[in-house]
Design a protein around this motif. Structure first.
Motif, mmCIF file in Angstrom:
data_model
loop_
_atom_site.group_PDB
_atom_site.id
_atom_site.type_symbol
_atom_site.label_atom_id
_atom_site.label_comp_id
_atom_site.label_asym_id
_atom_site.label_seq_id
_atom_site.Cartn_x
_atom_site.Cartn_y
_atom_site.Cartn_z
ATOM 1 N N MET A 1 -0.450 5.692 0.843
ATOM 2 C CA MET A 1 -0.882 5.958 -0.549
ATOM 3 C C MET A 1 0.406 5.777 -1.508
ATOM 4 S SD MET A 1 -3.693 8.363 -2.375
ATOM 5 C CE MET A 1 -2.885 10.003 -2.107
ATOM 6 N N THR A 2 0.473 4.706 -2.175
ATOM 7 C CA THR A 2 1.499 4.690 -3.020
ATOM 8 C C THR A 2 1.769 5.316 -4.504
ATOM 9 O OG1 THR A 2 0.811 2.637 -4.147
ATOM 10 C CG2 THR A 2 2.103 2.476 -2.109
ATOM 11 N N ASN A 3 0.467 5.832 -4.786
ATOM 12 C CA ASN A 3 0.435 6.687 -5.978
ATOM 13 C C ASN A 3 0.259 7.948 -5.896
ATOM 14 O OD1 ASN A 3 0.041 4.435 -8.496
ATOM 15 N ND2 ASN A 3 -1.155 3.766 -6.799
ATOM 16 N N ASP A 4 0.975 8.913 -6.608
ATOM 17 C CA ASP A 4 1.076 10.373 -6.480
ATOM 18 C C ASP A 4 0.259 10.882 -7.541
ATOM 19 O OD1 ASP A 4 1.648 12.936 -5.652
ATOM 20 O OD2 ASP A 4 3.840 12.631 -6.139
ATOM 21 N N PHE A 5 -0.857 11.661 -6.998
ATOM 22 C CA PHE A 5 -1.677 12.192 -7.844
ATOM 23 C C PHE A 5 -1.590 13.972 -7.849
ATOM 24 C CE2 PHE A 5 -3.724 8.420 -7.014
ATOM 25 C CZ PHE A 5 -4.077 7.869 -8.097
ATOM 26 N N ASP A 6 -0.496 14.393 -7.073
ATOM 27 C CA ASP A 6 -0.190 15.814 -7.090
ATOM 28 C C ASP A 6 0.540 16.382 -8.236
ATOM 29 O OD1 ASP A 6 -1.650 16.733 -4.673
ATOM 30 O OD2 ASP A 6 -0.151 15.686 -3.392
ATOM 31 N N ASN A 7 1.219 15.214 -9.031
ATOM 32 C CA ASN A 7 2.168 15.618 -9.976
ATOM 33 C C ASN A 7 1.244 16.066 -10.951
ATOM 34 O OD1 ASN A 7 4.559 15.203 -8.766
ATOM 35 N ND2 ASN A 7 4.515 13.137 -9.430
ATOM 36 N N ASP A 40 -7.172 14.373 -15.231
ATOM 37 C CA ASP A 40 -5.740 15.183 -15.606
ATOM 38 C C ASP A 40 -4.799 14.240 -14.709
ATOM 39 O OD1 ASP A 40 -6.581 17.060 -17.155
ATOM 40 O OD2 ASP A 40 -7.089 18.451 -15.578
ATOM 41 N N PHE A 41 -4.784 13.026 -14.659
ATOM 42 C CA PHE A 41 -3.766 12.048 -13.895
ATOM 43 C C PHE A 41 -3.451 10.921 -15.050
ATOM 44 C CE2 PHE A 41 -7.064 12.797 -10.331
ATOM 45 C CZ PHE A 41 -6.223 13.535 -9.876
ATOM 46 N N PRO A 42 -2.204 10.497 -15.051
ATOM 47 C CA PRO A 42 -1.841 9.457 -15.914
ATOM 48 C C PRO A 42 -2.532 8.275 -15.554
ATOM 49 C CG PRO A 42 0.095 10.568 -15.348
ATOM 50 C CD PRO A 42 -1.245 11.306 -14.647
ATOM 51 N N SER A 43 -2.817 7.364 -16.597
ATOM 52 C CA SER A 43 -3.513 5.991 -16.036
ATOM 53 C C SER A 43 -2.584 5.176 -15.231
ATOM 54 C CB SER A 43 -3.706 5.367 -17.443
ATOM 55 O OG SER A 43 -4.755 6.177 -18.440
ATOM 56 N N PRO A 44 -3.146 4.101 -14.505
ATOM 57 C CA PRO A 44 -2.352 3.304 -13.825
ATOM 58 C C PRO A 44 -0.956 2.801 -14.562
ATOM 59 C CG PRO A 44 -4.461 2.488 -13.726
ATOM 60 C CD PRO A 44 -4.252 3.639 -14.895
ATOM 61 N N ASP A 291 -6.309 4.134 -4.190
ATOM 62 C CA ASP A 291 -5.500 5.351 -3.848
ATOM 63 C C ASP A 291 -6.360 6.468 -4.481
ATOM 64 O OD1 ASP A 291 -3.648 3.832 -2.502
ATOM 65 O OD2 ASP A 291 -2.019 4.138 -3.912
ATOM 66 N N LEU A 292 -6.678 6.484 -5.782
ATOM 67 C CA LEU A 292 -7.397 7.484 -6.499
ATOM 68 C C LEU A 292 -8.593 7.940 -5.899
ATOM 69 C CD1 LEU A 292 -7.897 9.223 -9.381
ATOM 70 C CD2 LEU A 292 -9.386 7.223 -9.913
ATOM 71 N N LEU A 293 -9.105 7.100 -5.313
ATOM 72 C CA LEU A 293 -10.428 7.334 -4.747
ATOM 73 C C LEU A 293 -10.116 8.092 -3.300
ATOM 74 C CD1 LEU A 293 -12.600 3.991 -4.964
ATOM 75 C CD2 LEU A 293 -13.266 6.155 -5.993
ATOM 76 N N VAL A 294 -9.181 7.923 -2.482
ATOM 77 C CA VAL A 294 -8.749 8.705 -1.610
ATOM 78 C C VAL A 294 -8.443 10.148 -1.990
ATOM 79 C CG1 VAL A 294 -7.047 8.942 0.411
ATOM 80 C CG2 VAL A 294 -7.938 6.676 -0.131
ATOM 81 N N TYR A 295 -7.791 10.183 -2.991
ATOM 82 C CA TYR A 295 -7.410 11.551 -3.573
ATOM 83 C C TYR A 295 -8.496 12.453 -3.931
ATOM 84 C CZ TYR A 295 -4.404 15.019 -5.399
ATOM 85 O OH TYR A 295 -3.880 16.299 -5.845
ATOM 86 N N LEU A 296 -9.377 11.755 -4.768
ATOM 87 C CA LEU A 296 -10.724 12.358 -5.235
ATOM 88 C C LEU A 296 -11.512 12.734 -3.959
ATOM 89 C CD1 LEU A 296 -11.808 10.303 -8.157
ATOM 90 C CD2 LEU A 296 -10.866 12.177 -8.209
ATOM 91 N N GLU A 297 -11.449 12.002 -2.969
ATOM 92 C CA GLU A 297 -12.352 12.403 -1.764
ATOM 93 C C GLU A 297 -11.753 13.641 -0.947
ATOM 94 O OE1 GLU A 297 -15.763 10.593 1.160
ATOM 95 O OE2 GLU A 297 -14.236 9.313 0.041
#
Length: 389
Positions: A1-7, A40-44, A291-297
């Protein structure tokens, strides 16, 4: 996953409805807001880049969609939903709620019956009541952790003179992804009784593994029906504030009536940044979405385990789509109402289930589209409050 949604990205001080209006909505400032359906994530990054570059031009006058956008929407529908659309069927709108109101005004008269499957997204109630139409409820039937459509009740009520049906697919707040068979039955019954179907499919891109969204207009027999499909990049790419959505209406007469009503209501001017965001999202946003869908799940799995192990008195109805969890709190021994308990004791801002209809009494809706640390904090506050009962 190249996008970081933890920040964590600070949203306070940005005139944010979710974060800056806690005192007005919940009566106190020290609320962790997990209610309104934005993320609460920035857009792509490609979307941010496109909006920034457009802003740098410095002139923000009246605008129209680019010649490129219809083809991008067509390609997106084909790739993500196996649905072939005619780009000429696209009608742009400021939002899905605007489109629902437009459809109610365009295709019904005061006093006409409009059917919805409750509990349902609460602004749809206003689209019926505020326009002087009669609400007909087709409550979803619940069996354990699953909600289904009561087709016997649906047919009986459609046969009673209903003119228009508002269909939520995937369903908000339940999170159901309706099967092809379900959708074929719904569209078939609407066709049988001459009912126009308005299908809200705004969450259609936010589908979890093992499920498949089926557009209502794509099923067998739909081509001979009267269906208006409502979609938007807003939930998918977190651009709700840019006011861009679209209706897909293949029937020329329906499309003419819909656009004529939008014109009467002054809803025609489009948002220059919304169009730029939509174009970038549908052309370059797919990797980010995956990537978002992986993080949401992962958030969903974490939350499900947390409730089961640490707050078993709250039952989560696991959603098959959306980033919204429907929580059954009917087993809690609460004196007073749920809203006061969650905002006052837990200090977590959630949607009161009763706003979605009487069937939502005893439930709340929680938005888990946030960094894991935010989700952990919210669940920890809820646990502490429940433990205090």
């Amino acid at each position: 996953m190249t996008n970081d949604f933890d920040n964590y990205t600070e949203r306070k001080g940005t005139n944010c409805l979710k974060w800056d209006c806690c005192a007005q909505r919940f009566g106190r400032e020290d609320i962790l807001p997990m209610w309104v359906a934005d993320m609460d994530f920035p857009s792509p990054p490609p979307v941010v880049k496109a909006v920034t570059e457009r802003a740098a031009h410095g002139i923000y006058g009246y605008t129209v969609p680019s010649d490129k956008l219809p083809g991008l929407i067509r390609d997106w529908m084909k790739k993500r939903h196996a649905w072939e659309i005619d780009p000429r069927s696209i009608v742009h709108s400021p939002g899905v709620v605007t489109s629902v109101n437009t459809a109610v005004l365009a295709f019904t008269e005061p006093g006409d019956k409009v059917l919805m499957q409750t509990p349902i997204y609460y602004p749809f109630y206003s689209s019926i009541a505020d326009n002087g139409r009669e609400l007909v409820r087709n409550p979803l039937s619940r069996s354990g952790d699953r909600y289904d459509i009561d087709f016997e009740d649906l047919e009986r009520k459609l046969a009673s003179g209903v003119r228009l049906m508002i269909f939520c697919s995937p369903h908000n707040p339940i999170g159901r992804v309706w099967s092809r068979g379900d959708i074929e039955k719904v569209t078939g019954l609407c066709r049988k009784y001459g009912v126009i179907l308005v299908s809200d499919e705004i969450h259609s891109d936010l589908i979890f593994k093992g499920y498949k969204h089926v557009p209502a207009s794509s099923v067998k027999g739909a081509e001979s029906g009267r269906i208006i499909t409502l979609m938007a990049p807003s939930k998918t790419f977190n651009v709700a504030g840019l006011a861009e959505s679209f209706a897909l209406i293949s029937d020329p007469d329906l499309r003419h009536s819909f656009t004529a009503t939008m014109k009467k209501n002054g809803s025609e001017p489009l948002n220059v940044f919304g169009l730029s965001a939509a174009e970038a999202a549908y052309e370059y946003g797919e990797e980010w979405l995956n990537d978002l869908l992986v993080y949401l799940e992962e958030n969903l799995n974490f939350m499900e385990n947390y409730f089961r192990e640490k707050i078993p008195s709250i039952k989560m109805i696991r959603p098959e789509a959306t980033y919204l969890a429907w929580l059954d709190c009917t087993s809690l021994n609460i004196k007073g109402n749920l809203k006061d308990f969650f905002s006052g004791t837990a200090r977590v801002g959630l949607n009161d289930g009763e706003t979605f209809g009487e069937e939502g009494r005893g439930f709340v809706r929680l938005n888990f589209a946030c960094p894991r640390t935010t989700l952990e904090e919210g669940l920890s506050r809820i646990k502490k409050a429940v433990d205090s009962l």
